[in-house]
Design an enzyme around this catalytic site. Structure first.
Site, PDB file in Angstrom:
ATOM      1  N   HIS A 123       0.845  -1.195   0.000  1.00  0.00           N
ATOM      2  CA  HIS A 123       0.000   0.000   0.000  1.00  0.00           C
ATOM      3  C   HIS A 123       0.881   1.247   0.000  1.00  0.00           C
ATOM      4  O   HIS A 123       1.999   1.215   0.506  1.00  0.00           O
ATOM      5  CB  HIS A 123      -0.919   0.000   1.229  1.00  0.00           C
ATOM      6  CG  HIS A 123      -1.845  -1.165   1.280  1.00  0.00           C
ATOM      7  ND1 HIS A 123      -3.038  -1.207   0.599  1.00  0.00           N
ATOM      8  CD2 HIS A 123      -1.738  -2.361   1.916  1.00  0.00           C
ATOM      9  CE1 HIS A 123      -3.634  -2.368   0.820  1.00  0.00           C
ATOM     10  NE2 HIS A 123      -2.869  -3.082   1.615  1.00  0.00           N
ATOM     11  N   SER A 150      12.615 -19.491   8.939  1.00  0.00           N
ATOM     12  CA  SER A 150      11.379 -19.211   9.684  1.00  0.00           C
ATOM     13  C   SER A 150      11.141 -17.713   9.857  1.00  0.00           C
ATOM     14  O   SER A 150      12.075 -16.924  10.040  1.00  0.00           O
ATOM     15  CB  SER A 150      11.441 -19.852  11.069  1.00  0.00           C
ATOM     16  OG  SER A 150      11.557 -21.243  10.994  1.00  0.00           O
ATOM     17  N   ARG A 191      27.359 -13.402   2.925  1.00  0.00           N
ATOM     18  CA  ARG A 191      28.517 -14.041   2.306  1.00  0.00           C
ATOM     19  C   ARG A 191      28.064 -14.860   1.112  1.00  0.00           C
ATOM     20  O   ARG A 191      26.887 -15.217   0.999  1.00  0.00           O
ATOM     21  CB  ARG A 191      29.247 -14.943   3.306  1.00  0.00           C
ATOM     22  CG  ARG A 191      28.462 -16.174   3.752  1.00  0.00           C
ATOM     23  CD  ARG A 191      29.330 -17.070   4.604  1.00  0.00           C
ATOM     24  NE  ARG A 191      28.674 -18.271   5.070  1.00  0.00           N
ATOM     25  CZ  ARG A 191      28.606 -19.411   4.373  1.00  0.00           C
ATOM     26  NH1 ARG A 191      29.121 -19.481   3.155  1.00  0.00           N
ATOM     27  NH2 ARG A 191      28.017 -20.471   4.886  1.00  0.00           N
TER      28      ARG A 191
END
Length: 213
Positions: A123, A150, A191
């Site tokens: 938005h 996660s 990395r």
């Protein structure tokens, strides 16, 4: 520009309240797509875990593309479903959420850890535009052999390259190049992935002696 064109070209748009017959007709199309998605998700998320055939059938009906050997743990959520494309050997752990108001492409051998959110829609910052219900949608692309950690959030328009690891808790606001380990909020490349990564599965944990390399 029509509502459909606005949604598919990254322009600002509102999903409702249009004057033209063309846009009113498309409002009904996307409303029907969203409701179809919710109905199929209800069935998918309430199918017994042992009934794998039914879950596979629902997923293939729900999504735009589903490759072979795809497994998505319930519960899962999509906005449309019909705009999400899964390659082969995709695994998604619990609580994957994909806001797919436009296309979301997931490559082959991709793994999602629990509680990952991919949103192709955002938005505007200016509050008066949000009061009107304005939003924009930009496609998201995830390459092959990617692991998403996660509680990661992937934002509109992002491309994640091949052979990438995104660390847990990341907010991915920009593209991530191939062969990278990246994490953080905002997510940054930490990395490259190199041949030395063949020697251990986690820093300080060498590969099993009998592991087939």
């Amino acid at each position: 520009m029509s509502l459909e064109q606005q949604m598919k070209t990254g322009k600002l748009y509102v999903e409702f309240g249009h004057a033209s017959e063309e846009d009113q007709a498309y409002e009904k199309v996307i409303e029907g797509q969203r409701m179809r998605c919710k109905e199929l998700l209800y069935d998918y998320n309430h199918t017994r875990p042992s009934d794998q055939d039914t879950k596979n059938r629902i997923l293939k009906t729900l999504l735009a593309e589903v490759g072979e050997s795809v497994w998505v743990e319930a519960p899962v959520q999509f906005s449309y479903g019909c705009n999400t494309h899964f390659g082969k050997f995709v695994y998604a752990n619990f609580n994957l959420t994909i806001v797919d108001d436009c296309d979301v492409f997931v490559g082959d051998y991709v793994m999602f850890a629990p509680n990952v959110t991919i949103t192709a829609t955002g938005h505007p910052v200016w509050p008066a535009y949000r009061r009107k219900g304005a939003q924009f949608s930009l496609p998201v692309h995830i390459g092959n052999d990617v692991w998403i950690g996660s509680n990661t959030v992937i934002l509109p328009g992002v491309t994640i390259g091949n052979n990438v690891v995104i660390g847990a808790g990341s907010v991915v606001t920009h593209d991530i190049p191939n062969n990278s380990v990246a994490f953080g909020s905002p997510c940054r490349v930490v990395r490259p992935i190199t041949e030395t990564d063949k020697e251990s599965y986690k820093k300080g944990f060498p590969l099993n002696e009998d592991w087939d390399r």
